[in-house]
Each structure stands twice: as structure tokens, then as C-alpha cells.
Design an enzyme around this catalytic site. Structure first.
Site, PDB file in Angstrom:
ATOM      1  N   ALA A   1       6.337 -21.979   9.623  1.00 23.59           N
ATOM      2  CA  ALA A   1       6.622 -22.864  10.764  1.00 23.59           C
ATOM      3  C   ALA A   1       8.011 -23.448  10.542  1.00 23.59           C
ATOM      4  CB  ALA A   1       5.583 -23.973  10.817  1.00 23.59           C
TER       5      ALA A   1
ATOM      6  N   GLY B   1       3.136 -20.408   7.978  1.00 22.72           N
ATOM      7  CA  GLY B   1       2.732 -19.926   9.300  1.00 22.72           C
ATOM      8  C   GLY B   1       2.944 -18.435   9.480  1.00 22.72           C
TER       9      GLY B   1
ATOM     10  N   GLU C   1      -0.042 -16.949   7.926  1.00 22.00           N
ATOM     11  CA  GLU C   1      -1.159 -17.318   8.812  1.00 22.00           C
ATOM     12  C   GLU C   1      -1.154 -16.447  10.072  1.00 22.00           C
ATOM     13  OE1 GLU C   1      -0.013 -21.529   8.533  1.00 22.00           O
ATOM     14  OE2 GLU C   1      -2.099 -21.954   8.068  1.00 22.00           O
TER      15      GLU C   1
ATOM     16  N   GLU D   1       2.735 -24.567   1.604  1.00 22.11           N
ATOM     17  CA  GLU D   1       2.724 -25.874   2.267  1.00 22.11           C
ATOM     18  C   GLU D   1       2.582 -27.052   1.312  1.00 22.11           C
ATOM     19  OE1 GLU D   1       1.286 -23.157   3.464  1.00 22.11           O
ATOM     20  OE2 GLU D   1       1.527 -23.076   5.628  1.00 22.11           O
TER      21      GLU D   1
HETATM   22  N1  COA Z   1      11.745 -23.462   8.719  1.00 19.39           N
HETATM   23  C1  COA Z   1      13.014 -23.667   9.158  1.00 19.39           C
HETATM   24  N2  COA Z   1      14.062 -22.967   8.699  1.00 19.39           N
HETATM   25  C2  COA Z   1      13.820 -22.013   7.796  1.00 19.39           C
HETATM   26  C3  COA Z   1      12.537 -21.741   7.301  1.00 19.39           C
HETATM   27  C4  COA Z   1      11.470 -22.521   7.810  1.00 19.39           C
HETATM   28  N3  COA Z   1      10.208 -22.314   7.423  1.00 19.39           N
HETATM   29  N4  COA Z   1      12.625 -20.759   6.381  1.00 19.39           N
HETATM   30  C5  COA Z   1      13.915 -20.411   6.316  1.00 19.39           C
HETATM   31  N5  COA Z   1      14.649 -21.175   7.158  1.00 19.39           N
HETATM   32  C6  COA Z   1      16.095 -21.130   7.401  1.00 19.39           C
HETATM   33  C7  COA Z   1      16.862 -21.817   6.277  1.00 19.39           C
HETATM   34  O1  COA Z   1      16.898 -23.214   6.476  1.00 19.39           O
HETATM   35  C8  COA Z   1      18.205 -21.160   6.440  1.00 19.39           C
HETATM   36  O2  COA Z   1      18.877 -21.745   7.543  1.00 19.39           O
HETATM   37  P1  COA Z   1      20.450 -22.167   7.434  1.00 19.39           P
HETATM   38  O3  COA Z   1      21.149 -20.873   7.129  1.00 19.39           O
HETATM   39  O4  COA Z   1      20.765 -22.715   8.771  1.00 19.39           O
HETATM   40  O5  COA Z   1      20.530 -23.140   6.311  1.00 19.39           O
HETATM   41  C9  COA Z   1      17.856 -19.728   6.840  1.00 19.39           C
HETATM   42  O6  COA Z   1      16.532 -19.796   7.359  1.00 19.39           O
HETATM   43  C10 COA Z   1      17.873 -18.752   5.682  1.00 19.39           C
HETATM   44  O7  COA Z   1      17.009 -19.247   4.673  1.00 19.39           O
HETATM   45  P2  COA Z   1      17.469 -19.481   3.144  1.00 19.39           P
HETATM   46  O8  COA Z   1      16.555 -20.510   2.557  1.00 19.39           O
HETATM   47  O9  COA Z   1      18.931 -19.728   3.071  1.00 19.39           O
HETATM   48  O10 COA Z   1      17.147 -18.042   2.533  1.00 19.39           O
HETATM   49  P3  COA Z   1      16.802 -17.719   1.010  1.00 19.39           P
HETATM   50  O11 COA Z   1      16.848 -16.243   0.894  1.00 19.39           O
HETATM   51  O12 COA Z   1      17.641 -18.526   0.080  1.00 19.39           O
HETATM   52  O13 COA Z   1      15.268 -18.210   0.791  1.00 19.39           O
HETATM   53  C11 COA Z   1      12.965 -18.456   1.424  1.00 19.39           C
HETATM   54  C12 COA Z   1      14.230 -17.592   1.499  1.00 19.39           C
HETATM   55  C13 COA Z   1      11.912 -17.842   2.341  1.00 19.39           C
HETATM   56  C14 COA Z   1      12.429 -18.481  -0.003  1.00 19.39           C
HETATM   57  C15 COA Z   1      13.300 -19.905   1.886  1.00 19.39           C
HETATM   58  O14 COA Z   1      13.982 -19.841   3.131  1.00 19.39           O
HETATM   59  C16 COA Z   1      12.112 -20.792   2.058  1.00 19.39           C
HETATM   60  O15 COA Z   1      11.546 -21.269   1.064  1.00 19.39           O
HETATM   61  N6  COA Z   1      11.723 -21.083   3.322  1.00 19.39           N
HETATM   62  C17 COA Z   1      10.655 -22.005   3.625  1.00 19.39           C
HETATM   63  C18 COA Z   1       9.304 -21.369   3.358  1.00 19.39           C
HETATM   64  C19 COA Z   1       8.190 -22.340   3.624  1.00 19.39           C
HETATM   65  O16 COA Z   1       8.026 -23.350   2.945  1.00 19.39           O
HETATM   66  N7  COA Z   1       7.404 -22.040   4.664  1.00 19.39           N
HETATM   67  C20 COA Z   1       6.270 -22.824   5.014  1.00 19.39           C
HETATM   68  C21 COA Z   1       6.629 -23.805   6.064  1.00 19.39           C
HETATM   69  S1  COA Z   1       5.227 -24.815   6.488  1.00 19.39           S
END
Ligand code: COA
Length: 260
Positions: free
Chosen positions: A66, A112, A115, A135
Site C-alpha cells: 500500500a 498489500g 495480499e 507491516e
Molecule cells: N509506498 C509508497 N512508496 C513506495 C512504496 C510503498 N509501499 N514502496 C516503494 N515506494 C517508493 C519509494 O518511496 C521510492 O520512491 P522515491 O523514488 O520517490 O523515493 C520508490 O518507490 C522506489 O523505492 P526504493 O525504496 O527507492 O527502492 P529500493 O530498491 O531501495 O527498495 C523496497 C525496494 C521494496 C525494499 C522498498 O521500496 C520498501 O521497503 N518499500 C516498502 C515496502 C513495505 O513496507 N510495504 C508494505 C506497506 S504497508
């Protein structure tokens, strides 16, 4: 219909629906959830669409969860509404769709994203996919059906471990745990989904929709799945598809199902 965050095309009875926010790793914001609802709803009503393949744009992510930026400042009531709307509009909606949905998990499927994959009827993952429910690392729990569907798919013990650790598992672990049905190379992912879809679309759409309802009934509160199966089985006898399927068998020809 054109979408801001989705790509959609249909060919040979299969709809290809792609979540298209690659710069945000296809994170599910409100707009995307609403568009997915509209798209799934329209595809389900379109008799020419017999199966749907859902994937994420780019090579990195199916859906990274999400959109955290949208709910970081929410109150208790807003949090509850976010979860409820998500269930209603997308996650329960996809699970209950009459048209089978295959998730092509092409990278990160987190929160999400996992999910959503778990709401689909079939999951195929590429070998670079990473799956998890992170989460609790954000101080919240999975709110789009993850606490329920993960436990249903892989058992309560493994679900607790994955949720408590906020860890990610590989595609190899996911198949071992029963979370995905198949693992392929990234290049072969769509072809594997199509192979499954082509097998599905040879069969009766109305019987498949009945099977979805009967299987889901076994996981619904206060519903007797066996009774639901009896009812759905009976209903099949009133369909044109049943008449066509049995007649074609007896006439030693291939059936032409209308879905009616
Ligand atoms: N919500 C909003 N933005 C998200 C996102 C999320 N769940 N997951 C990734 N993004 C965005 C990042 O903020 C980033 O945006 P920016 O370039 O404007 O800063 C872009 O997507 C790329 O992500 P980034 O984190 O730079 O890539 P990465 O390769 O370093 O890491 C992940 C990849 C998936 C490990 C990391 O993005 C992450 O941990 N995301 C969140 C996962 C999460 O907790 N999901 C559950 C949400 S309830």
C-alpha cells in the site's frame, strides 16, 4: 476506458492487466485501488474475457505494498476505513470475482502487494520475486486480508513467523511453503501464466464461477462449504454450459461454452 495507473489489453479470451506505477514500485494508492476495482468489474462483465492475468510494470516489482505516503498521518477511524474500503473494493472483490485471476508475481510482492497476489486465484512467481508482509516494521498489521489469507495458504505457524519477522521470502521458499503454484524465470513468467489461462478458458466459464464460489464458501464465516458445493453443483444443471459440455462429450466433439 483509459486508466492513469493501469495498462489493459485483451487477446484470445485473456485480459492482461498491469499495475503501472513503476517509479513507486507499483505501490497501491487510492487511485490505483479504485481503478483496479473499475477494471476488474468491467472485465468480469465482459463475456469475451475468460481469464485475467495481473502483473506489475517494470522488472523490479509486482506491488511493493500500500502507498505508505497516503496513510502515514491517518487516525484510528481513517485506518479502519482504509482497510474496509480495500477489502470491499479490491481484495475480497478479486477473490470473489467470477472470472479466474492469475497473479504474475514479477518482483517484490510486499504488504498489500502480497495480499493482492493472495486474493488472486492462482499465483505464478518469477525466480527474482521477493514476498513478505512487512507491516509490523511500520507499526501496523496487514490490513488487506493478509492475516487471514496467508494463514489459509501456508498454515498459521509459518504465517506468524513471516508476519512477526516482517521478513521477505524468495520464490523458491514461496513454492516450498505453498504460497505460489509455480516459479519461472522472469522471461518465462507470462508464458507460464498464459499456459494456465489457455487450459482454463477451454472449460465452462459458468462452472468455473461456481467453483470459485464453492471453494470460497469453505473459508467464509458461518457458511457450510459442503452445502455451498451441493447448491452450486445443482445450479450447474440449469446452465447451457452443462448441456453443451455433456452433449459434446456424448457426441465426441469439443464443447463450445457460452458461459450461460
Ligand atoms: N509506498 C509508497 N512508496 C513506495 C512504496 C510503498 N509501499 N514502496 C516503494 N515506494 C517508493 C519509494 O518511496 C521510492 O520512491 P522515491 O523514488 O520517490 O523515493 C520508490 O518507490 C522506489 O523505492 P526504493 O525504496 O527507492 O527502492 P529500493 O530498491 O531501495 O527498495 C523496497 C525496494 C521494496 C525494499 C522498498 O521500496 C520498501 O521497503 N518499500 C516498502 C515496502 C513495505 O513496507 N510495504 C508494505 C506497506 S504497508
Amino acid at each position: 476506458m483509459s486508466y492513469q495507473n493501469l495498462l489493459l489489453r485483451s487477446e484470445n479470451g485473456i485480459a492482461y492487466l498491469t499495475i503501472n506505477r513503476p517509479d513507486k514500485l507499483n505501490a497501491l494508492n487510492k487511485q490505483t485501488i479504485s481503478e483496479l476495482h473499475t477494471a476488474f468489474s468491467a472485465l468480469d462483465k465482459d463475456a469475451s474475457v475468460r481469464a485475467i492475468i495481473l502483473t506489475g510494470s517494470g522488472e523490479k516489482a509486482f506491488v511493493a505494498g500500500a502507498d505508505i505516503s497516503e496513510f502515514a498521518a491517518f487516525s484510528i477511524d481513517q485506518g479502519k476505513a482504509l482497510s474496509k474500503d480495500g477489502h470491499d473494493q479490491l481484495f475480497d472483490f478479486v477473490e470473489r470475482l467470477g472470472t479466474p485471476v492469475i497473479a504474475a508475481v514479477n518482483g517484490f510482492a510486499l504488504g498489500g502487494g502480497l495480499e493482492l497476489a493472495m486474493s488472486c486465484h492462482v499465483r505464478v512467481a518469477s525466480n527474482n520475486a521477493k514476498m513478505g508482509l512487512p507491516e509490523v516494521s511500520l507499526g501496523v498489521i496487514p490490513g488487506y486480508g493478509g492475516t487471514q489469507r496467508l494463514a489459509q495458504l501456508i498454515g498459521r505457524g509459518k504465517a506468524f513467523e513471516l508476519i512477526f519477522t516482517a521478513g521477505m521470502i524468495s520464490a523458491a521458499e514461496a513454492i516450498q511453503w505453498g504460497l505460489v503454484n509455480h516459479v519461472t524465470t522472469p522471461a518465462e513468467l507470462l508464458a507460464k501464466c498464459e499456459e494456465i489461462a489457455f487450459k482454463i478458458i477451454k472449460n465452462s466459464p459458468s462452472a468455473i464461477a461456481s467453483a470459485i464460489r464453492a471453494v470460497n464458501a469453505g473459508f467464509a464465516d458461518g457458511v457450510n462449504g459442503y452445502q455451498a458445493e451441493i447448491d452450486e453443483f445443482g445450479k450447474c444443471f440449469g446452465t447451457g454450459d452443462f448441456k453443451e459440455g455433456t452433449t459434446a462429450f456424448l457426441e465426441k466433439r469439443k464443447p463450445q461454452f457460452s458461459g450461460k
